[in-house]
Design a protein around this motif. Structure first.
Motif, PDB file in Angstrom:
ATOM      1  N   ALA A  10       6.328  -6.940   0.951  1.00 20.82           N
ATOM      2  CA  ALA A  10       5.703  -5.863   1.713  1.00 20.82           C
ATOM      3  C   ALA A  10       5.938  -4.532   1.019  1.00 20.82           C
ATOM      4  O   ALA A  10       6.779  -4.410   0.125  1.00 20.82           O
ATOM      5  N   ASP A  11       5.202  -3.501   1.484  1.00 19.31           N
ATOM      6  CA  ASP A  11       5.373  -2.173   0.906  1.00 19.31           C
ATOM      7  C   ASP A  11       6.555  -1.414   1.516  1.00 19.31           C
ATOM      8  O   ASP A  11       6.900  -0.327   1.046  1.00 19.31           O
ATOM      9  N   ALA A  23       6.280  -2.006   7.440  1.00 16.06           N
ATOM     10  CA  ALA A  23       5.284  -2.280   6.410  1.00 16.06           C
ATOM     11  C   ALA A  23       3.866  -2.063   6.920  1.00 16.06           C
ATOM     12  O   ALA A  23       3.554  -2.354   8.074  1.00 16.06           O
ATOM     13  N   THR A  24       3.020  -1.558   6.039  1.00 14.30           N
ATOM     14  CA  THR A  24       1.585  -1.513   6.311  1.00 14.30           C
ATOM     15  C   THR A  24       0.847  -2.598   5.533  1.00 14.30           C
ATOM     16  O   THR A  24      -0.290  -2.944   5.870  1.00 14.30           O
ATOM     17  N   GLN A  25       1.494  -3.141   4.483  1.00 14.05           N
ATOM     18  CA  GLN A  25       0.904  -4.221   3.699  1.00 14.05           C
ATOM     19  C   GLN A  25       1.913  -5.355   3.563  1.00 14.05           C
ATOM     20  O   GLN A  25       3.085  -5.124   3.262  1.00 14.05           O
ATOM     21  N   THR A  45      -3.277 -10.346   0.923  1.00 15.52           N
ATOM     22  CA  THR A  45      -2.645  -9.166   1.501  1.00 15.52           C
ATOM     23  C   THR A  45      -3.262  -8.856   2.856  1.00 15.52           C
ATOM     24  O   THR A  45      -4.488  -8.843   2.984  1.00 15.52           O
ATOM     25  N   THR A  46      -2.411  -8.623   3.846  1.00 19.15           N
ATOM     26  CA  THR A  46      -2.866  -8.126   5.139  1.00 19.15           C
ATOM     27  C   THR A  46      -2.402  -6.681   5.274  1.00 19.15           C
ATOM     28  O   THR A  46      -1.212  -6.396   5.178  1.00 19.15           O
ATOM     29  N   GLU A  47      -3.357  -5.776   5.472  1.00 14.90           N
ATOM     30  CA  GLU A  47      -3.036  -4.359   5.605  1.00 14.90           C
ATOM     31  C   GLU A  47      -3.335  -3.897   7.027  1.00 14.90           C
ATOM     32  O   GLU A  47      -4.386  -4.209   7.592  1.00 14.90           O
ATOM     33  N   ALA A  85      -4.922 -10.162  -2.815  1.00 12.55           N
ATOM     34  CA  ALA A  85      -3.840  -9.318  -3.315  1.00 12.55           C
ATOM     35  C   ALA A  85      -4.245  -8.701  -4.645  1.00 12.55           C
ATOM     36  O   ALA A  85      -4.749  -9.388  -5.538  1.00 12.55           O
ATOM     37  N   THR A  86      -4.060  -7.392  -4.769  1.00 15.13           N
ATOM     38  CA  THR A  86      -4.401  -6.691  -6.011  1.00 15.13           C
ATOM     39  C   THR A  86      -3.177  -6.084  -6.682  1.00 15.13           C
ATOM     40  O   THR A  86      -3.243  -5.684  -7.839  1.00 15.13           O
TER      41      THR A  86
END
Length: 207
Positions: free
Chosen positions: A116-117, A122-124, A160-162, A173-174
């Motif tokens: 996660a970020d 987390a937002t991502q 990725t889930t944002e 996912a990037t």
């Protein structure tokens, strides 16, 4: 005998060089792993809901490389998605590796690892999804603020889930999000997750 074999695998982790998929990363907060004990630690790729051990690899310092054995095919299920999302082509079967664990065989303690970020807000977030074919998912879930812009390839795909301002977007996912050790989940891992540690549902069972 199967439990003894599984404990041996998770304590020593010797993997064949050929593998269909591997997942590498680095812990952003390695100090959080100390409560798991001073012995060797192993990262496990799992589906806890089904009790499956899908892959594993040793933690070496702050880094790890999880390997899914060559030839292993997860127990895929028909792709189920909300109304409003277009799926092309129909008929895809998928499986989600929803949880990474950090396990100390000597201490029998385990903690979750999140990609996660941020470790707590987390937002991502990242996950890995297996698909039996190429399939695209596009559109918005009916009545929900959830959007899909995702292409799954045969084999494993990073997803990725944002979440921002009440909007959820599920996409490919990037970027390689960092990995964060969470607080100890249990100090009796084998009893807490008997299916996972029994060896019955393991990608390594026939190796």
């Amino acid at each position: 005998m199967k439990r003894v074999l599984m404990t041996f695998l998770l304590g020593t982790v010797t993997l064949a060089p050929a593998a269909s998929f591997s997942l590498g990363g680095q812990l952003r907060n390695p100090a959080q792993a100390r409560p798991l004990g001073s012995g060797p630690l192993t990262v496990l790729l799992t589906n806890l809901g089904g009790g499956w051990l899908l892959g594993m690899g040793p933690l070496k310092g702050e880094r790890f490389n999880v390997v899914v054995p060559s030839g292993f095919r997860p127990p895929v299920q028909p792709l189920d998605v909300c109304d409003g999302v277009t799926v092309q082509p129909a008929g895809a079967r998928t499986y989600t590796a929803e949880t990474l664990l950090l396990f100390g065989a000597a201490s029998n303690a385990v903690a979750t690892l999140v990609q996660a970020d941020h470790p707590t807000v987390a937002t991502q977030r990242g996950q890995w999804v297996y698909s039996d074919r190429t399939v695209t998912l596009r559109g918005r879930c009916a009545g929900l603020n959830t959007y899909y812009n995702l292409t799954l390839r045969p084999g494993w795909t990073g997803v990725t889930t944002e979440s921002r301002d009440g909007r959820f977007e599920i996409r490919n996912a990037t970027v390689n999000l960092p990995y964060w050790v969470q607080p100890v989940l249990t100090r009796d891992a084998r009893a807490t997750f008997p299916a996972l540690f029994s060896g019955q549902r393991s990608a390594f069972r026939n190796r």
